[in-house]
Design a protein around this motif. Structure first.
Motif, PDB file in Angstrom:
ATOM      1  N   HIS A  75      27.865  31.776  43.855  1.00 12.26           N
ATOM      2  CA  HIS A  75      28.556  32.751  44.436  1.00 12.26           C
ATOM      3  C   HIS A  75      28.608  33.049  45.773  1.00 12.26           C
ATOM      4  O   HIS A  75      27.708  32.342  46.409  1.00 12.26           O
ATOM      5  CB  HIS A  75      28.003  33.969  43.669  1.00 12.26           C
ATOM      6  N   TYR A  77      27.760  35.351  47.456  1.00 14.09           N
ATOM      7  CA  TYR A  77      26.508  35.944  47.891  1.00 14.09           C
ATOM      8  C   TYR A  77      25.093  35.106  47.941  1.00 14.09           C
ATOM      9  O   TYR A  77      24.283  35.746  48.480  1.00 14.09           O
ATOM     10  CB  TYR A  77      26.051  37.069  46.783  1.00 14.09           C
ATOM     11  N   ASP A  92      34.194  33.433  44.199  1.00 11.44           N
ATOM     12  CA  ASP A  92      34.181  34.851  43.285  1.00 11.44           C
ATOM     13  C   ASP A  92      33.807  34.695  41.963  1.00 11.44           C
ATOM     14  O   ASP A  92      33.806  33.740  41.414  1.00 11.44           O
ATOM     15  CB  ASP A  92      35.075  36.003  43.949  1.00 11.44           C
ATOM     16  N   SER A  93      33.614  35.648  41.319  1.00 17.40           N
ATOM     17  CA  SER A  93      33.572  35.630  39.755  1.00 17.40           C
ATOM     18  C   SER A  93      34.524  34.853  39.079  1.00 17.40           C
ATOM     19  O   SER A  93      34.332  33.979  38.111  1.00 17.40           O
ATOM     20  CB  SER A  93      33.428  37.032  39.114  1.00 17.40           C
ATOM     21  N   PHE A 115      25.239  37.059  34.084  1.00 21.17           N
ATOM     22  CA  PHE A 115      26.267  37.369  33.441  1.00 21.17           C
ATOM     23  C   PHE A 115      27.256  36.179  33.890  1.00 21.17           C
ATOM     24  O   PHE A 115      28.116  35.606  33.071  1.00 21.17           O
ATOM     25  CB  PHE A 115      27.133  38.671  33.481  1.00 21.17           C
ATOM     26  N   MET A 116      27.037  35.692  35.079  1.00 23.14           N
ATOM     27  CA  MET A 116      27.990  34.591  35.392  1.00 23.14           C
ATOM     28  C   MET A 116      27.577  33.326  34.669  1.00 23.14           C
ATOM     29  O   MET A 116      28.443  32.461  34.437  1.00 23.14           O
ATOM     30  CB  MET A 116      27.798  34.298  37.095  1.00 23.14           C
ATOM     31  N   TYR A 164      34.954  44.526  32.759  1.00 25.65           N
ATOM     32  CA  TYR A 164      34.823  43.706  33.869  1.00 25.65           C
ATOM     33  C   TYR A 164      33.775  42.517  33.603  1.00 25.65           C
ATOM     34  O   TYR A 164      32.879  42.906  32.648  1.00 25.65           O
ATOM     35  CB  TYR A 164      33.967  44.829  34.889  1.00 25.65           C
ATOM     36  N   ASN A 166      31.244  41.536  34.940  1.00 21.38           N
ATOM     37  CA  ASN A 166      29.868  41.993  34.994  1.00 21.38           C
ATOM     38  C   ASN A 166      29.353  42.732  33.810  1.00 21.38           C
ATOM     39  O   ASN A 166      28.772  43.780  33.966  1.00 21.38           O
ATOM     40  CB  ASN A 166      29.592  42.934  36.367  1.00 21.38           C
ATOM     41  N   SER A 181      37.255  41.500  39.712  1.00 25.59           N
ATOM     42  CA  SER A 181      37.718  42.486  40.654  1.00 25.59           C
ATOM     43  C   SER A 181      38.938  42.016  41.348  1.00 25.59           C
ATOM     44  O   SER A 181      39.586  42.735  41.947  1.00 25.59           O
ATOM     45  CB  SER A 181      36.610  42.627  41.956  1.00 25.59           C
ATOM     46  N   HIS A 226      26.634  48.292  46.186  1.00 24.76           N
ATOM     47  CA  HIS A 226      27.860  48.908  46.750  1.00 24.76           C
ATOM     48  C   HIS A 226      27.873  50.501  46.700  1.00 24.76           C
ATOM     49  O   HIS A 226      28.305  51.209  47.669  1.00 24.76           O
ATOM     50  CB  HIS A 226      29.080  48.446  46.192  1.00 24.76           C
ATOM     51  N   HIS A 249      34.482  45.937  49.197  1.00 26.43           N
ATOM     52  CA  HIS A 249      34.747  45.660  47.930  1.00 26.43           C
ATOM     53  C   HIS A 249      34.876  46.676  46.938  1.00 26.43           C
ATOM     54  O   HIS A 249      34.271  47.776  46.977  1.00 26.43           O
ATOM     55  CB  HIS A 249      33.186  44.927  47.245  1.00 26.43           C
ATOM     56  N   GLU A 251      33.808  47.516  44.257  1.00 22.90           N
ATOM     57  CA  GLU A 251      32.616  48.435  43.544  1.00 22.90           C
ATOM     58  C   GLU A 251      32.123  49.554  44.471  1.00 22.90           C
ATOM     59  O   GLU A 251      31.015  50.205  43.813  1.00 22.90           O
ATOM     60  CB  GLU A 251      31.671  47.541  43.268  1.00 22.90           C
ATOM     61  N   SER A 265      38.234  41.659  46.111  1.00 21.65           N
ATOM     62  CA  SER A 265      37.095  40.824  45.521  1.00 21.65           C
ATOM     63  C   SER A 265      36.341  40.218  46.667  1.00 21.65           C
ATOM     64  O   SER A 265      36.842  40.060  47.979  1.00 21.65           O
ATOM     65  CB  SER A 265      37.420  39.841  44.449  1.00 21.65           C
ATOM     66  N   MET A 312      20.584  38.639  43.295  1.00 23.65           N
ATOM     67  CA  MET A 312      21.213  37.601  43.839  1.00 23.65           C
ATOM     68  C   MET A 312      20.040  36.768  44.751  1.00 23.65           C
ATOM     69  O   MET A 312      20.086  35.541  44.476  1.00 23.65           O
ATOM     70  CB  MET A 312      22.424  37.675  44.734  1.00 23.65           C
TER      71      MET A 312
HETATM   72  P1  13P Z   1      33.283  39.139  42.954  1.00 22.17           P
HETATM   73  O1  13P Z   1      34.007  38.652  41.455  1.00 22.17           O
HETATM   74  O2  13P Z   1      34.388  39.914  43.849  1.00 22.17           O
HETATM   75  O3  13P Z   1      32.841  38.044  43.678  1.00 22.17           O
HETATM   76  O4  13P Z   1      32.290  40.248  42.636  1.00 22.17           O
HETATM   77  C1  13P Z   1      31.047  40.109  41.875  1.00 22.17           C
HETATM   78  C2  13P Z   1      29.868  40.896  42.203  1.00 22.17           C
HETATM   79  O5  13P Z   1      28.961  40.813  41.316  1.00 22.17           O
HETATM   80  C3  13P Z   1      30.052  41.775  43.311  1.00 22.17           C
HETATM   81  O6  13P Z   1      29.040  42.483  43.657  1.00 22.17           O
END
Ligand code: 13P
Ligand code: SF4
Length: 353
Positions: A75, A77, A92-93, A115-116, A164, A166, A181, A226, A249, A251, A265, A312
């Protein structure tokens, strides 16, 4: 009642692929030479004095990926030594979910949160999906359960439920379709109805409501990273840093987004910086992303009042190496919920392909 059964087991994967010996992790001249080009890439954000601690892991992980026919999905992050030095796919996700469904490997090591990894497993039921730390969770995923979603269905009969990404597989299994997102507005509008439940992130839902005529109902989940940003701190940065561009973002809380020049995102934010190349930018999101983008956008100054995601940050090079050596921690999804959860994710992936 379906229950989530995502748990660690070393036996299934190790029975299939066996355990290999832990490589020697001494920093030798040979390792220095073999990792020199990777270090050059990250040298603007990783001091030279720290590289000897990373290099043996980077080399060992890259060798073992080949030996194991494994891919590392990371990811945005992840820290730079993971993102730029051992990852095969970054994003991103949504991008990671798509890479997972196209992955041509026996083993997927998911460098991100639980969750990913679970989403990767849903899309690859026959592959071994590993997460380097099973405790890498997410405050949004923890804010709602499958039973909560069933309660919402009773309260709002006939209103479609968009979840979502997540969230746990148990929650996804109770919902009609998934979103991330980067595609939430598109997914909500694709349903062709005047009213939709978008769960569990209250702020993402509020942001989507500003972008569509569809009425959005939501839940009270928040991202612990966030939600800590404030409009006041962004105003102060704008005053003290002339010419600053602020990108955020979705969030983040609404008053924070109101201060932003762009909302998107994590990959949307990266694309915005790469396309617009502002002299100074503040990314209102997790800290490591600024480091990762700074490497690829020389000339852009990053102002960093970022917040760390503790989940993360559980993912480290030593744990990734352990994953590949011992094939842990394996992510499994209870078959009783996997089929419905997969349907919600695949519906999203098909819509956005
Ligand atoms: P993204 O899908 O934008 O990467 O967001 C995932 C996430 O956990 C942001 O906090
Ligand atoms: Fe979850 Fe927030 Fe961390 Fe993203 S940054 S994984 S939404 S807690």
């Amino acid at each position: 009642m379906a229950t989530i059964q995502t748990h660690t087991t070393q036996t299934e994967a190790t029975r299939k692929y066996g355990i290999v010996a832990m490589p020697d992790l001494t920093y030798t001249p040979e390792i220095a030479e073999k990792t020199a080009s990777l270090y050059e890439k990250v040298s603007s954000v990783i001091p030279a004095v720290e590289w000897p601690a990373f290099a043996p892991y980077v080399k060992a992980i890259n060798d073992l990926k080949k030996e194991r026919n494994a891919v590392v999905l990371a990811h945005n992050y992840m820290t730079p030594e993971i993102f730029h030095c051992v990852a095969d796919f970054m994003g991103d996700s949504l991008q990671l979910a798509k890479e997972a469904s196209a992955a041509d490997a026996d083993i997927i090591v998911q460098c991100g949160v639980h969750f990913m990894a679970e989403t990767s497993k849903l899309l690859n039921p026959d592959k071994t999906v590993l997460i380097p730390d099973m405790d890498a969770g997410c405050s949004l995923a923890e804010s709602i359960t499958g039973s909560d979603v069933r309660g919402l269905r009773e309260t709002y009969p006939g209103v479609p439920i968009v979840t979502y990404v997540n969230t746990s597989a148990e929650v996804k299994a109770e919902c009609d379709i998934c979103c991330t997102s980067s595609n939430a507005v598109q997914i909500v509008e694709s349903l062709g109805v005047p009213r939709v439940l978008l769960i569990p992130d209250e702020y993402l839902a509020k942001y989507v409501a500003t972008q569509t005529d569809v009425e959005i109902l939501t839940w009270k989940g928040h991202c612990e990273v966030h939600e800590r940003f404030t409009a006041e701190e962004l105003q102060q940065y704008r005053e003290s840093e002339p010419g600053l561009r602020i990108i955020a973002h979705p969030e983040c809380p609404p008053d924070v987004l109101a201060e932003a020049d762009f909302t998107g995102s994590t990959s949307g934010m990266i694309n915005w910086v790469q396309t617009n190349r502002p002299p100074k930018v503040l990314m209102v999101t997790e800290c490591s992303m600024s480091d990762n983008v700074a490497i690829e956008t020389p000339g852009v100054e990053f102002i960093r009042p970022c917040n760390l995601c503790p989940h993360m940050k559980r993912i480290t090079l030593p744990k990734i190496l352990d994953s590949l050596v011992y094939l842990k921690d394996e992510v499994l999804v209870d078959p009783a919920i996997a089929a419905n959860a997969r349907r919600a994710v695949e519906r999203m992936v098909n819509l956005t392909n």
